[in-house]
Design a protein around this motif. Structure first.
Motif, PDB file in Angstrom:
ATOM      1  N   GLY A  49      23.764 -12.999  38.279  1.00 22.92           N
ATOM      2  CA  GLY A  49      24.563 -14.214  38.400  1.00 22.92           C
ATOM      3  C   GLY A  49      25.005 -14.770  37.067  1.00 22.92           C
ATOM      4  N   LYS A  50      25.159 -16.094  37.011  1.00 21.66           N
ATOM      5  CA  LYS A  50      25.728 -16.757  35.845  1.00 21.66           C
ATOM      6  C   LYS A  50      24.738 -16.976  34.717  1.00 21.66           C
ATOM      7  CE  LYS A  50      29.263 -19.271  38.479  1.00 21.66           C
ATOM      8  NZ  LYS A  50      29.796 -20.624  38.838  1.00 21.66           N
ATOM      9  N   ALA A  51      23.446 -16.865  34.992  1.00 20.15           N
ATOM     10  CA  ALA A  51      22.421 -17.139  33.987  1.00 20.15           C
ATOM     11  C   ALA A  51      21.572 -15.907  33.737  1.00 20.15           C
ATOM     12  CB  ALA A  51      21.527 -18.291  34.433  1.00 20.15           C
ATOM     13  N   PHE A  52      21.064 -15.801  32.505  1.00 22.85           N
ATOM     14  CA  PHE A  52      19.990 -14.842  32.242  1.00 22.85           C
ATOM     15  C   PHE A  52      18.707 -15.441  32.779  1.00 22.85           C
ATOM     16  CE2 PHE A  52      16.455 -13.633  29.373  1.00 22.85           C
ATOM     17  CZ  PHE A  52      16.356 -12.292  29.745  1.00 22.85           C
ATOM     18  N   CYS A  53      18.341 -16.614  32.263  1.00 20.58           N
ATOM     19  CA  CYS A  53      17.146 -17.297  32.746  1.00 20.58           C
ATOM     20  C   CYS A  53      17.149 -18.725  32.219  1.00 20.58           C
ATOM     21  CB  CYS A  53      15.884 -16.566  32.293  1.00 20.58           C
ATOM     22  SG  CYS A  53      14.355 -17.411  32.764  1.00 20.58           S
ATOM     23  N   ALA A  54      16.931 -19.680  33.118  1.00 16.80           N
ATOM     24  CA  ALA A  54      16.902 -21.093  32.736  1.00 16.80           C
ATOM     25  C   ALA A  54      15.500 -21.581  32.419  1.00 16.80           C
ATOM     26  CB  ALA A  54      17.517 -21.937  33.851  1.00 16.80           C
ATOM     27  N   GLY A  55      14.535 -20.645  32.299  1.00 17.44           N
ATOM     28  CA  GLY A  55      13.174 -21.046  31.959  1.00 17.44           C
ATOM     29  C   GLY A  55      12.337 -21.321  33.193  1.00 17.44           C
ATOM     30  N   GLN A  56      11.514 -22.341  33.102  1.00 17.73           N
ATOM     31  CA  GLN A  56      10.605 -22.687  34.195  1.00 17.73           C
ATOM     32  C   GLN A  56      11.340 -23.413  35.314  1.00 17.73           C
ATOM     33  OE1 GLN A  56       7.430 -21.997  34.898  1.00 17.73           O
ATOM     34  NE2 GLN A  56       7.524 -23.237  36.760  1.00 17.73           N
ATOM     35  N   ASP A  57      11.002 -23.061  36.545  1.00 16.69           N
ATOM     36  CA  ASP A  57      11.523 -23.778  37.707  1.00 16.69           C
ATOM     37  C   ASP A  57      10.824 -25.137  37.777  1.00 16.69           C
ATOM     38  OD1 ASP A  57      12.282 -24.760  40.166  1.00 16.69           O
ATOM     39  OD2 ASP A  57      11.997 -22.867  41.233  1.00 16.69           O
ATOM     40  N   LEU A  58      11.546 -26.198  37.436  1.00 23.08           N
ATOM     41  CA  LEU A  58      10.932 -27.522  37.370  1.00 23.08           C
ATOM     42  C   LEU A  58      10.562 -28.054  38.750  1.00 23.08           C
ATOM     43  CD1 LEU A  58      13.091 -29.189  34.572  1.00 23.08           C
ATOM     44  CD2 LEU A  58      10.811 -28.172  34.393  1.00 23.08           C
ATOM     45  N   LYS A  59      11.170 -27.518  39.800  1.00 20.19           N
ATOM     46  CA  LYS A  59      10.780 -27.935  41.145  1.00 20.19           C
ATOM     47  C   LYS A  59       9.340 -27.513  41.446  1.00 20.19           C
ATOM     48  CE  LYS A  59      15.352 -28.131  43.282  1.00 20.19           C
ATOM     49  NZ  LYS A  59      16.240 -27.605  44.351  1.00 20.19           N
ATOM     50  N   GLU A  60       8.928 -26.390  40.850  1.00 19.30           N
ATOM     51  CA  GLU A  60       7.551 -25.945  41.055  1.00 19.30           C
ATOM     52  C   GLU A  60       6.569 -26.885  40.371  1.00 19.30           C
ATOM     53  OE1 GLU A  60       5.589 -21.636  41.080  1.00 19.30           O
ATOM     54  OE2 GLU A  60       5.907 -22.330  39.015  1.00 19.30           O
ATOM     55  N   VAL A  61       6.857 -27.266  39.128  1.00 17.83           N
ATOM     56  CA  VAL A  61       5.895 -28.084  38.382  1.00 17.83           C
ATOM     57  C   VAL A  61       5.913 -29.549  38.818  1.00 17.83           C
ATOM     58  CG1 VAL A  61       5.893 -26.583  36.374  1.00 17.83           C
ATOM     59  CG2 VAL A  61       7.495 -28.497  36.454  1.00 17.83           C
ATOM     60  N   THR A  62       6.939 -29.970  39.550  1.00 18.30           N
ATOM     61  CA  THR A  62       6.978 -31.354  40.027  1.00 18.30           C
ATOM     62  C   THR A  62       6.543 -31.479  41.486  1.00 18.30           C
ATOM     63  OG1 THR A  62       9.345 -31.115  40.532  1.00 18.30           O
ATOM     64  CG2 THR A  62       8.766 -32.061  38.390  1.00 18.30           C
ATOM     65  N   ASN A  63       6.170 -30.360  42.086  1.00 15.84           N
ATOM     66  CA  ASN A  63       5.686 -30.361  43.464  1.00 15.84           C
ATOM     67  C   ASN A  63       4.154 -30.268  43.435  1.00 15.84           C
ATOM     68  OD1 ASN A  63       4.798 -29.608  46.091  1.00 15.84           O
ATOM     69  ND2 ASN A  63       6.804 -28.715  46.550  1.00 15.84           N
ATOM     70  N   PRO A  64       3.461 -31.332  43.831  1.00 16.62           N
ATOM     71  CA  PRO A  64       1.983 -31.334  43.751  1.00 16.62           C
ATOM     72  C   PRO A  64       1.328 -30.172  44.483  1.00 16.62           C
ATOM     73  CG  PRO A  64       2.817 -33.527  44.256  1.00 16.62           C
ATOM     74  CD  PRO A  64       3.990 -32.594  44.366  1.00 16.62           C
ATOM     75  N   GLU A  65       1.965 -29.676  45.525  1.00 14.62           N
ATOM     76  CA  GLU A  65       1.378 -28.593  46.306  1.00 14.62           C
ATOM     77  C   GLU A  65       1.606 -27.223  45.664  1.00 14.62           C
ATOM     78  OE1 GLU A  65       2.811 -28.829  50.295  1.00 14.62           O
ATOM     79  OE2 GLU A  65       2.032 -30.854  50.628  1.00 14.62           O
ATOM     80  N   ASN A  89       2.501 -26.842  42.086  1.00 14.10           N
ATOM     81  CA  ASN A  89       2.344 -26.844  40.632  1.00 14.10           C
ATOM     82  C   ASN A  89       1.048 -26.144  40.193  1.00 14.10           C
ATOM     83  OD1 ASN A  89       2.435 -27.354  37.911  1.00 14.10           O
ATOM     84  ND2 ASN A  89       2.004 -29.542  38.098  1.00 14.10           N
ATOM     85  N   PRO A  90       1.160 -25.034  39.451  1.00 13.36           N
ATOM     86  CA  PRO A  90      -0.040 -24.362  38.969  1.00 13.36           C
ATOM     87  C   PRO A  90      -0.665 -25.061  37.763  1.00 13.36           C
ATOM     88  CG  PRO A  90       1.937 -22.947  38.820  1.00 13.36           C
ATOM     89  CD  PRO A  90       2.376 -24.337  39.107  1.00 13.36           C
ATOM     90  N   GLY A  91       0.104 -25.978  37.123  1.00 15.10           N
ATOM     91  CA  GLY A  91      -0.356 -26.629  35.900  1.00 15.10           C
ATOM     92  C   GLY A  91       0.064 -25.821  34.683  1.00 15.10           C
ATOM     93  N   PHE A  92       0.293 -26.502  33.573  1.00 12.82           N
ATOM     94  CA  PHE A  92       0.835 -25.821  32.393  1.00 12.82           C
ATOM     95  C   PHE A  92      -0.144 -24.817  31.800  1.00 12.82           C
ATOM     96  CE2 PHE A  92       4.085 -29.124  32.450  1.00 12.82           C
ATOM     97  CZ  PHE A  92       5.207 -28.375  32.120  1.00 12.82           C
ATOM     98  N   LYS A  93      -1.432 -25.071  31.906  1.00 11.63           N
ATOM     99  CA  LYS A  93      -2.399 -24.105  31.373  1.00 11.63           C
ATOM    100  C   LYS A  93      -2.250 -22.763  32.069  1.00 11.63           C
ATOM    101  CE  LYS A  93      -7.395 -23.311  30.861  1.00 11.63           C
ATOM    102  NZ  LYS A  93      -7.354 -22.841  29.468  1.00 11.63           N
TER     103      LYS A  93
END
Length: 260
Positions: free
Chosen positions: A57-73, A75-79
């Motif tokens: 598609g249009k991107a190589f990679c936008a990094g981390q999926d922020l929807k994952e880290v903002t979803n309490p269920e 989110n694996p946590g940054f560590k």
């Protein structure tokens, strides 16, 4: 079946495609673990002699999926994200003793930019941009960004890009030494194909030794580096490909390397 990472093997080339195009190929846990597995498979597969890492598609990679880290269920946590997702990806990219081309097909941001920079040879088309986006949301660069970037472009420039989060065009990235080459969009696919074919038909063990030497040069003293050069040169001289290269030179013909 996990389709977040696609793998195609053809002509001794493994093409790995980040495939979450609906979220600009941003990483969630499933995708990060899948990429590690695919890289491991490419490392051990004797039919693979060069690897291409690209995006769909249009991107190589936008990094981390922020929807994952903002979803309490979810989110694996940054560590866990760093220690189990990105750090293992970066170490694999640098340790695999086969050449890896970063074929940057679109924007590379955050961890996506630094995954690109961890590849051995980075080629982008002229519509691509790179951005150290971390500071823009209150984070610091990860995925090896603070290791590779200052070594590629210098301390001052790297720190400025990390702090300011400037968007850098592929042309600017090439000029400052961040990437190997920028090509026109209409030449991009053919350039990647030809480069990958060239690498896949070169002496694979020697390329792996070259990669090991450049990795070691990041931290070695001159004496340590000279010693490692001697060791790996002796190892390279014992390969079938070296014997073939010398024979082809003497016989004035094109060598046929087998990666052994």
């Amino acid at each position: 079946m996990n389709q977040s990472i696609l793998l195609e093997i053809k002509n001794k080339i493994a093409t790995i495609t980040l495939n979450r195009r609906e979220v600009f190929n941003s990483f969630n846990r499933e995708m990060a673990l899948r990429l590690q597995k695919v890289l491991d498979d490419c490392e051990t597969n004797p039919e693979v002699r060069a690897i291409v890492l690209t995006g769909n598609g249009k991107a190589f990679c936008a990094g981390q999926d922020l929807k994952e880290v903002t979803n309490p269920e979810l989110n694996p946590g940054f560590k866990k994200i760093l220690e189990e997702h990105y750090n293992p990806i970066i170490t694999r990219l640098r340790s695999i003793k086969k050449p890896i081309i970063g074929a940057i097909n679109g924007v590379a941001a955050g961890a996506g930019a630094n995954i690109a920079l961890a590849c051995d040879i980075v080629v982008a088309h002229n519509k691509v941009s790179f951005i150290q986006a971390f500071s823009l949301i209150g984070l610091v660069p990860d995925s090896g960004g603070t290791f590779f970037l200052p070594r590629l472009i210098g301390f001052q420039k790297a720190q400025a890009l990390a702090m300011l989060g400037d968007k850098i065009s592929a042309g600017e990235a090439e000029k400052m030494g961040m990437i190997y080459k920028v090509v026109n969009l209409d030449e991009f696919e053919e350039t990647i194909n030809q480069l990958a074919l060239k690498l896949a038909n070169m002496p694979t063990k020697a390329l792996g030794y070259i990669k090991e030497l450049f990795n070691s040069s990041m931290t070695n003293t001159l004496e340590d580096q000279l010693a490692l050069e001697s060791k790996l040169q002796i190892d390279a001289a014992s390969t079938d490909d070296y014997a073939e290269g010398v024979a082809a030179f003497i016989e004035k013909r094109k060598p046929i390397f087998k990666g052994k």
